[in-house]
Design a protein around this motif. Structure first.
Motif, PDB file in Angstrom:
ATOM      1  N   PRO A 197       0.827  -1.135   0.010  1.00  0.00           N
ATOM      2  CA  PRO A 197       0.150  -0.158   0.010  1.00  0.00           C
ATOM      3  C   PRO A 197       1.132   1.121  -0.309  1.00  0.00           C
ATOM      4  CG  PRO A 197       0.160  -0.932   2.534  1.00  0.00           C
ATOM      5  CD  PRO A 197       0.485  -1.814   1.383  1.00  0.00           C
ATOM      6  N   PRO A 198       0.209   2.632  -0.758  1.00  0.00           N
ATOM      7  CA  PRO A 198       0.874   3.339  -0.248  1.00  0.00           C
ATOM      8  C   PRO A 198       1.628   4.333   1.290  1.00  0.00           C
ATOM      9  CG  PRO A 198      -1.158   3.665  -1.590  1.00  0.00           C
ATOM     10  CD  PRO A 198      -1.318   2.265  -1.507  1.00  0.00           C
ATOM     11  N   LEU A 199       2.665   4.961   0.903  1.00  0.00           N
ATOM     12  CA  LEU A 199       3.377   5.528   2.236  1.00  0.00           C
ATOM     13  C   LEU A 199       2.976   6.473   2.517  1.00  0.00           C
ATOM     14  CD1 LEU A 199       6.600   3.228   3.352  1.00  0.00           C
ATOM     15  CD2 LEU A 199       4.312   2.773   4.297  1.00  0.00           C
ATOM     16  N   ALA A 200       2.367   7.011   3.631  1.00  0.00           N
ATOM     17  CA  ALA A 200       2.784   8.893   3.275  1.00  0.00           C
ATOM     18  C   ALA A 200       3.549   9.042   4.661  1.00  0.00           C
ATOM     19  CB  ALA A 200       1.058   9.078   3.944  1.00  0.00           C
ATOM     20  N   VAL A 201       4.659  10.094   4.487  1.00  0.00           N
ATOM     21  CA  VAL A 201       5.104  10.227   5.801  1.00  0.00           C
ATOM     22  C   VAL A 201       4.643  11.429   5.910  1.00  0.00           C
ATOM     23  CG1 VAL A 201       7.679  10.423   6.162  1.00  0.00           C
ATOM     24  CG2 VAL A 201       6.979   8.143   5.316  1.00  0.00           C
ATOM     25  N   ARG A 228      15.271  15.604   9.178  1.00  0.00           N
ATOM     26  CA  ARG A 228      15.797  14.015   9.788  1.00  0.00           C
ATOM     27  C   ARG A 228      14.005  13.406   8.871  1.00  0.00           C
ATOM     28  NH1 ARG A 228      18.575  11.588  14.546  1.00  0.00           N
ATOM     29  NH2 ARG A 228      18.290   9.901  13.302  1.00  0.00           N
ATOM     30  N   GLY A 229      12.922  13.813   8.820  1.00  0.00           N
ATOM     31  CA  GLY A 229      11.958  13.698   8.691  1.00  0.00           C
ATOM     32  C   GLY A 229      11.149  13.790   7.141  1.00  0.00           C
ATOM     33  N   MET A 230      11.868  14.813   6.423  1.00  0.00           N
ATOM     34  CA  MET A 230      11.940  14.620   4.798  1.00  0.00           C
ATOM     35  C   MET A 230      12.646  13.879   4.274  1.00  0.00           C
ATOM     36  SD  MET A 230      11.456  18.674   4.002  1.00  0.00           S
ATOM     37  CE  MET A 230      10.182  19.478   5.647  1.00  0.00           C
ATOM     38  N   GLU A 231      14.212  13.711   4.984  1.00  0.00           N
ATOM     39  CA  GLU A 231      14.508  12.159   3.836  1.00  0.00           C
ATOM     40  C   GLU A 231      13.996  11.613   3.699  1.00  0.00           C
ATOM     41  OE1 GLU A 231      18.823  14.434   5.505  1.00  0.00           O
ATOM     42  OE2 GLU A 231      17.959  12.589   6.320  1.00  0.00           O
ATOM     43  N   LEU A 232      13.090  10.817   4.851  1.00  0.00           N
ATOM     44  CA  LEU A 232      12.471   9.105   5.413  1.00  0.00           C
ATOM     45  C   LEU A 232      11.248   9.412   3.623  1.00  0.00           C
ATOM     46  CD1 LEU A 232      12.322   8.764   8.956  1.00  0.00           C
ATOM     47  CD2 LEU A 232      13.699   7.349   7.106  1.00  0.00           C
ATOM     48  N   ALA A 233      11.027  10.422   4.164  1.00  0.00           N
ATOM     49  CA  ALA A 233       9.570  10.763   3.229  1.00  0.00           C
ATOM     50  C   ALA A 233      10.390  10.600   1.606  1.00  0.00           C
ATOM     51  CB  ALA A 233       9.417  12.289   3.148  1.00  0.00           C
ATOM     52  N   HIS A 240      11.519   7.274   1.457  1.00  0.00           N
ATOM     53  CA  HIS A 240      10.189   5.714   1.172  1.00  0.00           C
ATOM     54  C   HIS A 240       8.504   6.139   0.969  1.00  0.00           C
ATOM     55  CE1 HIS A 240      13.318   3.227   3.301  1.00  0.00           C
ATOM     56  NE2 HIS A 240      13.672   4.438   4.578  1.00  0.00           N
ATOM     57  N   ALA A 241       8.413   7.501   1.012  1.00  0.00           N
ATOM     58  CA  ALA A 241       6.751   7.835   0.647  1.00  0.00           C
ATOM     59  C   ALA A 241       6.397   8.360  -0.268  1.00  0.00           C
ATOM     60  CB  ALA A 241       7.110   8.969   1.600  1.00  0.00           C
ATOM     61  N   ASP A 242       4.566   7.796  -0.789  1.00  0.00           N
ATOM     62  CA  ASP A 242       4.443   8.122  -2.126  1.00  0.00           C
ATOM     63  C   ASP A 242       4.143   8.918  -1.774  1.00  0.00           C
ATOM     64  OD1 ASP A 242       4.830   5.460  -3.399  1.00  0.00           O
ATOM     65  OD2 ASP A 242       4.515   4.810  -1.255  1.00  0.00           O
ATOM     66  N   LEU A 243       4.199   9.814  -0.934  1.00  0.00           N
ATOM     67  CA  LEU A 243       3.030  11.246  -0.308  1.00  0.00           C
ATOM     68  C   LEU A 243       3.904  12.084   0.931  1.00  0.00           C
ATOM     69  CD1 LEU A 243       0.589  13.061  -0.550  1.00  0.00           C
ATOM     70  CD2 LEU A 243      -0.568  11.932   1.358  1.00  0.00           C
ATOM     71  N   TRP A 244       4.023  13.172   0.812  1.00  0.00           N
ATOM     72  CA  TRP A 244       4.700  13.897   2.021  1.00  0.00           C
ATOM     73  C   TRP A 244       3.890  14.163   2.468  1.00  0.00           C
ATOM     74  CZ3 TRP A 244       5.388  19.348   2.247  1.00  0.00           C
ATOM     75  CH2 TRP A 244       5.909  20.398   3.752  1.00  0.00           C
ATOM     76  N   ILE A 245       3.244  14.476   3.859  1.00  0.00           N
ATOM     77  CA  ILE A 245       2.505  15.529   4.477  1.00  0.00           C
ATOM     78  C   ILE A 245       2.948  16.481   5.835  1.00  0.00           C
ATOM     79  CG2 ILE A 245       0.860  15.222   6.591  1.00  0.00           C
ATOM     80  CD1 ILE A 245       0.281  12.479   6.106  1.00  0.00           C
ATOM     81  N   GLU A 290       8.620  16.300  -8.605  1.00  0.00           N
ATOM     82  CA  GLU A 290       7.143  16.248  -8.724  1.00  0.00           C
ATOM     83  C   GLU A 290       6.577  14.873  -8.638  1.00  0.00           C
ATOM     84  OE1 GLU A 290      10.241  15.464 -12.514  1.00  0.00           O
ATOM     85  OE2 GLU A 290       9.663  16.664 -10.834  1.00  0.00           O
ATOM     86  N   THR A 291       7.588  13.694  -8.343  1.00  0.00           N
ATOM     87  CA  THR A 291       7.527  12.398  -7.707  1.00  0.00           C
ATOM     88  C   THR A 291       6.938  12.098  -6.766  1.00  0.00           C
ATOM     89  OG1 THR A 291       9.551  11.789  -7.441  1.00  0.00           O
ATOM     90  CG2 THR A 291       8.467  11.754 -10.126  1.00  0.00           C
ATOM     91  N   LEU A 292       7.064  12.934  -5.780  1.00  0.00           N
ATOM     92  CA  LEU A 292       6.688  12.979  -4.487  1.00  0.00           C
ATOM     93  C   LEU A 292       4.651  13.806  -3.908  1.00  0.00           C
ATOM     94  CD1 LEU A 292       7.133  12.015  -1.596  1.00  0.00           C
ATOM     95  CD2 LEU A 292       8.782  13.855  -1.241  1.00  0.00           C
ATOM     96  N   PRO A 293       3.983  14.040  -4.389  1.00  0.00           N
ATOM     97  CA  PRO A 293       2.560  14.883  -4.172  1.00  0.00           C
ATOM     98  C   PRO A 293       3.402  14.774  -2.044  1.00  0.00           C
ATOM     99  CG  PRO A 293       2.283  12.651  -5.511  1.00  0.00           C
ATOM    100  CD  PRO A 293       4.081  12.603  -4.622  1.00  0.00           C
ATOM    101  N   ARG A 294       2.595  16.682  -2.294  1.00  0.00           N
ATOM    102  CA  ARG A 294       2.873  16.921  -1.216  1.00  0.00           C
ATOM    103  C   ARG A 294       0.879  17.495  -0.397  1.00  0.00           C
ATOM    104  NH1 ARG A 294       7.339  20.340  -3.168  1.00  0.00           N
ATOM    105  NH2 ARG A 294       8.413  18.685  -3.641  1.00  0.00           N
ATOM    106  N   LEU A 295       0.797  16.793   0.876  1.00  0.00           N
ATOM    107  CA  LEU A 295      -0.523  17.203   1.435  1.00  0.00           C
ATOM    108  C   LEU A 295      -0.321  17.963   2.824  1.00  0.00           C
ATOM    109  CD1 LEU A 295      -3.532  14.128   2.163  1.00  0.00           C
ATOM    110  CD2 LEU A 295      -2.471  16.352   3.798  1.00  0.00           C
TER     111      LEU A 295
END
Length: 287
Positions: A162-166, A172-177, A180-185, A223-228
């Protein structure tokens, strides 16, 4: 711009079911659910994964996700297993939202010494890495400082992940996003007064500049990391009126935010805010 909503697990299920059905009828993209043991000592506060399973069974179109699951009282193995099941039960509508969590009841519930911010961040990095591993490998072995998985086969694999959102507001958290992530929050409230840019909008702009910098460092096209952006916790009031919503929509779209999430209305103004939310959802669906 996509429009999502933060739902509340604080009512009898019959009432919550109607709220989820109403959110789906409005045409909202996804309903996110808090993942806490409780919040402000509410008399009803349902467990998030159980509730999302019920919401998946009651609905057919609206997406759903955790906002957010943290390592405070969740182990990566059981979290990944629950995520796979929700992915199947919702027929692909589930997003696993992850965050570092904060101090308080959630982190104290299982005992142990209180964790400083740096320690919580380190635990989150290891936790996220292991969850991603569990969801993308047939069998996972992992021995870290904080978490261990020994020959775990939960049914994961690249085709089923399933998609991951971080959720992250610092480097440091953004580096994980980015990794690994499909969406940044992010959200409209400051997590660190030392770096706060002064207003929710300027703070999100500062964070996006940092996120883009990290994307460049790691070789990921931004552009491959959508933002919420979640609005309504802090200084923004997107449901005060349709004009307020349009103002938020325009300002955050200019920053490159692809999804706004607002809080499902509660309190004395709930009726008026629901009317704004319905109109806002309709306008976001327009071509």
């Amino acid at each position: 711009m996509n429009l999502d909503v933060i739902m509340w697990p604080d009512s009898p299920w019959a009432d919550m079911r109607q709220e989820w059905l109403q959110a789906e009828e409005f045409g909202l993209g996804r309903g996110w659910l808090y993942d806490h043991l409780n919040l402000n000592d509410r008399p009803i506060w349902h467990e998030s994964y159980t509730t999302l399973a019920a919401a998946a069974a009651a609905t057919s179109r609206i997406g759903m996700g955790t906002m957010v699951t943290a390592p405070n009282f969740r182990h990566p193995v059981t979290t990944a297993k629950a995520a796979l099941s929700l992915d199947a039960l919702s027929e692909g509508r589930f997003v696993l939202g992850l965050g570092a969590g904060g101090p308080g009841a959630d982190s104290d519930a299982l005992g142990g010494a209180p964790l400083e911010r740096a320690e919580r961040t380190a635990r989150f990095a290891e936790w996220t890495e292991l969850i991603d591993l569990l969801l993308t490998r047939d069998t996972a072995d992992f021995a870290g400082r904080h978490f261990t998985a020994h020959q775990v086969a939960i049914g994961g694999g690249e085709a089923r992940r399933p998609p991951l959102a971080v959720a992250a507001t610092a480097r440091r958290g953004m580096e994980l996003a980015v990794r690994h992530a499909d969406l940044w929050i992010t959200q409209d409230i400051s997590q660190n007064p030392a770096t706060y840019a002064g207003t929710p909008h300027t703070e999100v702009r500062r964070q996006i500049a940092l996120l883009d910098e990290i994307c460049a460092e790691q070789g990921r096209p931004p552009e491959t990391l959508p933002r919420l952006a979640v609005l309504g916790y802090g200084g923004e009031r997107p449901l005060a009126s349709i004009e307020a919503f349009r103002d938020c929509l325009g300002r955050y779209a200019q920053l490159g935010i692809s999804t706004l999430a607002v809080l499902w209305p509660r309190g004395e103004q709930a009726g008026a805010q629901l009317a704004v939310l319905e109109q806002a959802a309709a306008e976001c669906r327009l071509p």
